[in-house]
Motif scaffolding. Structure first.
Motif, short mmCIF file in Angstrom:
data_model
loop_
_atom_site.label_atom_id
_atom_site.label_comp_id
_atom_site.label_asym_id
_atom_site.label_seq_id
_atom_site.Cartn_x
_atom_site.Cartn_y
_atom_site.Cartn_z
N PRO A 10 26.86 -0.89 -0.17
CA PRO A 10 27.90 -1.76 0.38
C PRO A 10 28.16 -1.52 1.86
O PRO A 10 28.70 -2.40 2.54
N ARG A 11 27.75 -0.38 2.36
CA ARG A 11 28.01 -0.08 3.77
C ARG A 11 27.16 -0.93 4.70
O ARG A 11 27.55 -1.18 5.86
N VAL A 12 26.00 -1.37 4.22
CA VAL A 12 25.10 -2.14 5.09
C VAL A 12 24.69 -3.48 4.48
O VAL A 12 24.20 -4.36 5.21
N GLN A 13 24.88 -3.66 3.19
CA GLN A 13 24.39 -4.87 2.53
C GLN A 13 25.50 -5.80 2.04
O GLN A 13 25.22 -6.85 1.49
N ALA A 14 26.74 -5.41 2.25
CA ALA A 14 27.84 -6.26 1.81
C ALA A 14 27.87 -7.56 2.59
O ALA A 14 27.54 -7.60 3.79
N ASP A 49 16.98 -9.42 -2.04
CA ASP A 49 17.79 -9.32 -0.84
C ASP A 49 18.34 -10.66 -0.38
O ASP A 49 18.75 -10.82 0.76
N SER A 50 18.37 -11.63 -1.30
CA SER A 50 18.86 -12.96 -0.94
C SER A 50 20.37 -12.92 -0.72
O SER A 50 21.08 -12.07 -1.24
N LEU A 51 20.86 -13.86 0.08
CA LEU A 51 22.29 -13.94 0.36
C LEU A 51 23.09 -14.13 -0.93
O LEU A 51 24.14 -13.52 -1.14
N GLY A 52 22.59 -15.01 -1.82
CA GLY A 52 23.32 -15.26 -3.07
C GLY A 52 23.45 -14.02 -3.93
O GLY A 52 24.51 -13.75 -4.49
N ARG A 53 22.35 -13.27 -4.05
CA ARG A 53 22.39 -12.06 -4.88
C ARG A 53 23.27 -10.99 -4.23
O ARG A 53 24.06 -10.34 -4.90
N ARG A 54 23.12 -10.81 -2.93
CA ARG A 54 23.96 -9.83 -2.25
C ARG A 54 25.43 -10.23 -2.29
O ARG A 54 26.32 -9.38 -2.32
N SER A 55 25.69 -11.51 -2.31
CA SER A 55 27.06 -12.00 -2.40
C SER A 55 27.73 -11.54 -3.70
O SER A 55 28.83 -10.99 -3.70
N CYS A 56 27.02 -11.77 -4.83
CA CYS A 56 27.64 -11.37 -6.09
C CYS A 56 27.63 -9.85 -6.24
O CYS A 56 28.54 -9.28 -6.86
N GLN A 57 26.65 -9.15 -5.66
CA GLN A 57 26.68 -7.69 -5.71
C GLN A 57 27.86 -7.14 -4.91
O GLN A 57 28.48 -6.15 -5.30
#
Length: 983
Positions: free
Chosen positions: A708-712, A778-786
């Protein structure tokens, strides 16, 4: 609830259908099975394709155990306590905080093993303390023990098998006994996960504590009801007995002149007090009559209104000879029935009642407060014929000496009355009688020189102070006030050895007491330095300060009384709360038995010295009882041992539940009533925690590799449903905070379970699984829900940490960004701010979409939504614009609106097409748009058409979006075989 099952063919995720809380729609049963496959010919078996795409699907991965039981569970909890809890209290005391929260620990009694009542009380306190630490406050919580008192002294003497010991010998043994109980209780409290500085507890036998207590005593010296409760079912041998009139009252002498003899008829439920009689009392304003018995011509003096009752009781007619007012009885003198040559006067008294008896009251000043008041008024002798063991002394005569007054002594007195012809009637009487509150034995009231606090002067101030105190539940307030009203005096002295000595000196010849601020301050300082044993160890020359000019020190001896243990513990605020915010606790939390105990003694001492209550709020909880609501009893065999709850019993039917199950039981219970515990409650708690673990495992499994520190993802870039989930999470957090603030952990659990079941498992998880498992890693949609899943994990973990600290810590150790470094969920997560979310966008796009989802799903009950295409028709306006934010294209198989509806395709249009197939399912509705706090409002109509999709099922993502059943859909093909770039 989401179920996860690993098998040879991959991971299967299934969800049960349930009725939605949003709009009443039915969330359909949906099973999504992820397995490997490839483009195959129609003749090949379906199973041969399962391995092809397995590595392309991002399934949950986590070593967080689904279940912990038995010794593994116990070892894990102990390990977490050693690593995660040990320094938490000191850490939070050292950090900077704007506010302090002080919960003052009521001292448990140090005379036995820890029991389930202790667990209820200590865990309830710890839940609140952990919550306050999480919200950023500095918690002040010092555990303590009540170490003095008769029960501990008696147990110490019982172990020694003798009572011929000096005070110091008794005190040393009692102290050792108390220390053993404290060690066992402290170890149990720590095992339950209670956070405190266990090296800095307070003990009422500690010299520093005793010195603080004497300071309070000094403040109110110029000013303790014994430890009694009243048994309404006590049975006494009541007697009616005669006191012959030796001197007629002058005002009735002429009326009674012709009568041979007149006897005053009295009634008492305590015949053993007859030898101590000093008077017979009457009510001055009542009517009295001389009556003649029809069966033996005996003339009796009784209250006129009691004549009919006496006639029925004696079984004979009573002829009224003369009637007069009570005041006319003054001057009359009676003969004592059992003591020759002793005469006792007839005296007026306002405590005489007409509800029972004869209206004339036998008065023994040594054995009742009302009787003592009469003696004080008329200067009567207060002869005590009973010793400290409840036996007659030699003053009662040789026939009664050494007889126990409540048993053989009563038998003998009644026999003596019968022999002298004074016994008129004996009967069994059921009435209220004082009992010792601990031993549950009837007590004998006898006089002794005591120290009292006149609480009559304090009650009004105490009531005024209580008006400013918040009480949970509010219904307990009336009980507190009633207890105050019933207490006129508080006897604060006890004639025992084990306790804090009252620092008073007595003159050897006159018996005059010497006590003032100089003597008390001097002795308090000695106690602080040496402990209160020095009262017996040091010579009086050392104990009595030289600046007190009261004659030679050698003319004085030390008093032998100790302070009442309620004064002992009631003064704890002086020893523990000094230095806190305005020297008051934010809360006292104890069982309802403390309404007349510690709550009251703390209030009275604090009001007397400081004119304010020592607490801002009182929390009054119920008692722990058996599973059917019955009182726990060793003889019945329904006692629940908290140690056995945690570690298991010898019987296999009593498993090891661990500390968190015990804590969940406390939290889930309605603590403001009687709290039931047994196998059913404990098994239910274990199952609930198991379900919670499943959800936490799902969250952790889908966050592996996410930092979450870099991929949020910034909220403004998130999918609308993700933003909406953050909105629900924030609403959940607010509700949980409110419930914790009300000491209502049961509501916290209900909010938690509803959030897990409704908002997560049945709603959000179902929607995002395709994006989470099948979109590029690493898609925006997947990172969004993560990003949202990490926020949910963080929020839920912190919300359960006060109740389930062991589970919360275990989750934290597996959480993303942890890097395997030991930490504490409270320390590390404290102060982290949840992602901010724009309410307008959430309430619009997300809220409108949810409304449509409910409407759509309710229109196709019993069918799989994934196999349908959906057409949504909305007239141009705000709602259409909001739906366009979820799907920009007129038709799509991958938009946010498609994901929300969990369908194959969504067509967004301004009106339904006219060429809909005959099997299309139609529905209509309206949606109220409310933006900018109500400034923008619009009631928009919409229509929905549902038709079976013509697309095939994709072998990779299992959605109906493929052109044919033997090849992945375009989205999946792009992920499996990304476009090649030319270099």
């Amino acid at each position: 609830m989401l179920l996860c099952r690993v098998s040879a063919v991959g991971l299967t995720l299934a969800r049960w259908g349930r009725r939605s809380q949003r709009g009443g729609g039915l969330l359909l049963h949906r099973a999504v099975s992820f397995s490997s496959s490839r483009c195959v010919s129609s003749g090949e078996e379906n199973g041969s394709a399962q391995g092809l795409y397995r590595d392309t699907v991002l399934l949950p991965r986590c070593d967080f155990p689904m279940k912990l039981t038995g010794q593994k569970l116990l070892d894990r909890e102990v390990q977490i306590q050693k690593c995660g809890f040990a320094d938490l209290y000191s850490w939070q005391r050292e950090r900077k905080a704007k506010k302090e929260f002080c919960l003052h620990d009521g001292p448990p009694y140090a005379n036995g093993d820890p029991h389930v009542g202790h667990a209820l009380n200590k865990i309830l306190k710890d839940i609140r303390n952990r919550f306050e630490i999480l919200r950023g406050r500095q918690v002040h919580y010092i555990p303590g023990w009540d170490c003095h008192g008769l029960p501990i002294e008696l147990k110490a003497l019982g172990e020694l098998g003798t009572s011929s010991l000096g005070p110091l010998q008794i005190r040393h043994k009692a102290r050792a006994f108390a220390e053993g109980a404290i060690a066992r209780q402290k170890a149990a409290f720590q095992r339950w996960g209670v956070v405190a500085d266990w090296d800095q507890c307070y003990y009422t036998f500690d010299g520093v504590y005793e010195a603080a207590q004497l300071k309070v005593f000094q403040e109110i010296t110029a000013l303790a009801e014994a430890e009694l409760e009243y048994n309404p079912e006590h049975v006494s041998r009541a007697v009616y007995t005669t006191f012959p009139l030796s001197t007629l009252p002058p005002n009735i002498a002429s009326e009674a002149a012709g009568l041979e003899s007149v006897s005053v008829l009295v009634w008492t439920t305590q015949p053993w007090t007859i030898p101590a009689n000093q008077a017979v009392c009457f009510m001055p304003n009542a009517q009295y009559s001389l009556v003649k018995r029809a069966d033996n011509s005996q003339v009796l003096l009784v209250a006129t209104e009691r004549t009919a009752s006496m006639s029925a009781l004696l079984g004979t007619e009573l002829e009224s000879v003369h009637t007069f007012t009570g005041s006319q009885l003054e001057g009359g003198i009676c003969k004592h029935p059992t003591i020759p040559d002793k005469e006792v006067p007839l005296l007026p008294a306002n405590h005489v009642t007409m509800g029972k008896g004869t209206g004339l009251v036998h008065t023994a000043p040594a054995h009742g407060m009302d009787d003592y008041s009469v003696a004080s008024q008329f200067k009567l002798s207060v002869e005590c014929m009973v010793d400290e063991d409840g036996k007659f002394t030699d003053l009662a005569g040789s026939e009664l000496q050494n007889l126990s007054v409540m048993t053989e002594g009563t038998d003998k007195v009644i026999s003596m009355l019968k022999e002298c012809g004074a016994l008129v009637k004996e009967e069994q009487c059921v009435h209220s009688y004082p009992y010792d509150w601990r031993t549950k034995q009837p007590v004998v009231i006898r006089p002794s020189k005591q120290w009292f606090i006149n609480t009559a002067s304090l009650k009004d101030k105490a009531k005024e102070a209580l008006q400013k105190v918040r009480i949970l539940p509010e219904s307990a307030r009336s009980s507190l006030l009633a207890m105050l009203d019933r207490r006129t005096y508080w006897c604060i002295s006890r004639q025992r050895s084990w306790g804090v000595p009252i620092p008073v000196f007595y003159h050897k010849e006159t018996g005059e007491a010497l006590i003032n601020k100089h003597t008390v301050s001097h002795v308090a300082q000695l106690f602080k330095e040496k402990g209160s044993d020095c009262w017996w160890e040091l010579p009086v020359e050392t104990l009595l300060p030289a600046e007190v000019k009261a004659g030679p020190v050698t003319d004085y001896v030390c008093g032998e009384d100790v302070l009442d243990i309620w004064f002992d513990s009631g003064a704890s605020w002086a020893a523990v709360l000094e230095g806190t915010t305005d020297s008051r606790a934010d809360a006292y939390v104890e069982g309802k038995d403390q309404i007349g105990g510690w709550f009251q003694s703390s209030l009275l001492t604090s009001v007397a010295v400081r004119n304010k209550a020592p607490y801002k709020s009182l929390v009054v909880h119920g008692f722990a009882v058996g599973e059917k609501g019955e009182k726990m009893s060793k003889s019945v065999g329904n006692v629940v041992d908290p140690d056995e709850v945690i570690n298991g019993g010898k019987d296999p039917s009593r498993p090891a539940y661990g500390a968190d199950v015990l804590r969940w039981w406390v939290a889930e219970s309605n603590v403001f009533s009687e709290v039931q515990i047994g196998p059913s409650a404990l098994n239910s708690a274990r199952e609930s925690i198991g379900k919670l673990r499943n959800t936490l495992k799902f969250l952790l499994g889908n966050l592996q590799g996410f930092d979450p520190r870099v991929q949020a993802v910034d909220p403004k870039e998130m999918h609308y449903i993700d933003q909406y989930m953050l909105h629900l999470l924030r609403d959940y957090s607010i509700k949980v905070t409110d419930a914790y603030s009300e000491f209502d952990a049961g509501r916290v659990i209900r909010i938690l379970q509803a959030f897990m079941s409704r908002d997560l498992s049945s709603f959000y998880f179902s929607i995002i699984k395709d994006r989470l498992y099948c979109d590029p890693e690493d898609s925006l949609g997947r990172r969004s829900c993560q990003t949202v899943l990490e926020e949910i994990l963080d929020g839920v973990t912190r919300s359960i940490a006060p109740i389930l600290p062991h589970l919360a810590e275990e989750v934290f150790l597996h959480a993303p960004g942890h890097d395997g470094i030991r930490g504490d969920v409270i320390q590390e997560r404290l102060g982290q701010k949840q992602l901010g979310v724009e309410e307008t966008r959430i309430g619009g796009g997300g809220g409108g979409g949810v409304c449509h989802q409910d409407s759509f799903l309710s229109s196709i009950p019993g069918k799989n939504a994934a196999q349908y295409d959906l057409t949504v028709a909305i007239e141009p306006g705000l709602l259409f614009e909001l739906m366009e934010s979820l799907q920009e294209e007129p038709t799509s198989t991958s938009s946010q609106l498609v994901e929300l509806m969990m369908v194959a395709r969504v067509n967004l249009t301004s009106e339904l097409p006219r060429d809909l197939p005959h099997d299309a399912v139609l529905s209509h509705g309206t949606f109220l748009i409310n933006l900018e706090g109500g400034v923008i409002r619009e009631d928009s109509a919409y229509s929905i058409a549902v038709v079976p999709t013509s697309a095939s099922r994709c072998p990779r993502c299992r959605r109906y979006t493929a052109d044919s059943a033997d090849c992945p859909c375009p989205r999946c093909q792009g992920i499996i075989s990304p476009p090649q770039t030319n270099h």
